[in-house]
Write an enzyme that holds these catalytic residues in place. Structure first.
Site, short mmCIF file in Angstrom:
data_model
loop_
_atom_site.label_atom_id
_atom_site.label_comp_id
_atom_site.label_asym_id
_atom_site.label_seq_id
_atom_site.Cartn_x
_atom_site.Cartn_y
_atom_site.Cartn_z
N TYR A 84 0.81 -1.22 0.00
CA TYR A 84 0.00 0.00 0.00
C TYR A 84 0.84 1.27 0.00
O TYR A 84 0.35 2.34 -0.37
CB TYR A 84 -0.91 0.04 1.23
CG TYR A 84 -2.04 -0.95 1.25
CD1 TYR A 84 -2.36 -1.73 0.15
CD2 TYR A 84 -2.80 -1.10 2.41
CE1 TYR A 84 -3.40 -2.64 0.20
CE2 TYR A 84 -3.85 -2.02 2.47
CZ TYR A 84 -4.14 -2.78 1.37
OH TYR A 84 -5.16 -3.68 1.43
N TRP A 229 -13.40 -5.53 3.12
CA TRP A 229 -12.81 -4.36 2.45
C TRP A 229 -13.69 -3.90 1.29
O TRP A 229 -14.51 -4.64 0.80
CB TRP A 229 -11.38 -4.63 1.98
CG TRP A 229 -11.15 -5.71 0.96
CD1 TRP A 229 -10.92 -7.03 1.19
CD2 TRP A 229 -11.07 -5.54 -0.47
NE1 TRP A 229 -10.72 -7.71 0.01
CE2 TRP A 229 -10.79 -6.82 -1.03
CE3 TRP A 229 -11.19 -4.44 -1.33
CZ2 TRP A 229 -10.65 -7.02 -2.40
CZ3 TRP A 229 -11.05 -4.64 -2.70
CH2 TRP A 229 -10.79 -5.91 -3.22
N GLY A 234 -15.23 1.07 -3.31
CA GLY A 234 -14.22 2.04 -3.70
C GLY A 234 -14.81 3.37 -4.12
O GLY A 234 -14.20 4.12 -4.89
N GLY A 235 -16.01 3.69 -3.61
CA GLY A 235 -16.70 4.92 -3.98
C GLY A 235 -17.60 4.78 -5.19
O GLY A 235 -18.42 5.66 -5.47
#
Length: 319
Positions: A84, A229, A234-235
């Site tokens: 990340y 997750w 992711g929007g």
């Protein structure tokens, strides 16, 4: 039929026409912290995902302030991965106030190697050990609460992975181990060699696969809390113009008026309500978005409302 009543509520957008007590009984659940397994750690129900920290454009002091605000909201579990690029920026902030480490749970992942032209997996003992040592250095800590294999590796030697995990645990560098994005069969394979405490998987109203492919069934069977997750896709849930996303927004907007909370809060409530008792990640660098996620633990959807979101995703009513 209850779902027909939901569709009428969506059309009318009138909360008074669909009071929760007129539908299915409310599902009650623990709204505080959650133990991952009988031998696993206790995590906050909402975890802070650090995937996009590099894009937040914060100074170390600003990162520290953000982390402290999240901790004050009860979000004490913080999720990283070696790929990340989050561990160094986080460690810079933590070094400004090292005492905060005692009040948080740190998660990291390893096993993916990113290349300029191609990427591959490496779950060898040497790679796991090297990555974990690098993560500890970058995070500014001497142990992590949970180490995950990031993706299932077709070449993974489960005995080698288990031996590496055991050595790291015996050295006090790793307290618990688990996996991410594993199928139930892959989970069982590694779990047959070393006890795993969670499987971190993608789940959102846009992506329902873990509800139906046995992943969350396995978590319930083994009394393991999954980690989730991409809760908001992711929007994409609020930006995409696909038929699925448009249906979901219409349903979420109507229900958000009914419950008096944001559509994002409803999504977190929807996920948290699953009986597998998930830990749900939020990846925003805005404290307001973290508050919306945390608020989801205070909302209990009726069964009809929960299935209205499911139906908006699939485009069908339950058979």
């Amino acid at each position: 039929m209850a779902l027909q009543k939901i569709s009428l509520c969506k059309a009318a957008a009138n909360a008074q026409q669909c009071a929760p007590q007129q539908l299915y009984p409310i599902i009650h659940m623990d709204l505080s912290r959650q133990q991952l397994s009988s031998t696993g750690p206790e995590f906050s129900r909402i975890a802070l995902g650090m995937w996009r920290i590099a894009s937040w454009q914060m100074t170390p002091a600003e990162r520290l302030d953000f982390i402290k605000q999240a901790l004050e909201l009860g979000v004490t579990t913080i999720d990283h991965a070696d790929i990340y690029g989050s561990e160094k920026p986080f460690g810079e902030a933590l070094r400004l106030e090292p005492s905060l480490r005692a009040g948080m749970e740190l998660v990291t992942k390893c096993g993916i190697i990113l290349g300029e032209s191609s990427s591959h997996y490496d779950t060898s003992a040497a790679h796991i050990t090297r990555c974990l040592n690098n993560s500890l250095h970058d995070l500014g800590t001497d142990y992590v609460d949970l180490l995950l294999i990031h993706r299932p590796d077709p070449l993974m030697q489960v005995d080698e992975i288990a031996a590496a995990f055991t050595r790291l645990q015996e050295a006090g560098k790793v307290r618990h181990v688990g996996v991410s994005n594993f199928t139930p069969a892959q989970f069982e394979l590694l779990n047959s060699r070393i006890p795993l405490v969670t499987n971190q998987v993608e789940l959102s109203p846009l992506h329902l696969a873990p509800l139906h492919d046995g992943t969350l069934d396995q978590c319930q069977q083994r009394a393991l809390a999954p980690m989730i997750w991409s809760a908001l896709g992711g929007g994409r849930l609020f930006t995409e113009q696909t038929e699925q996303a448009v249906r979901l927004r219409a349903t979420l907007n109507a229900l958000s008026e009914h419950y008096g909370v944001s559509a994002a809060t409803l999504v977190y409530a929807w996920l948290l309500q699953h009986p597998s008792r998930p830990i749900v990640l939020t990846g925003s660098g805005r404290i307001g978005a973290i508050r919306q996620a945390v608020a989801g633990a205070d909302i209990t959807l009726t069964r009809a409302h929960w299935f209205a979101i499911w139906s908006a995703s699939t485009g069908t009513n339950p058979p």
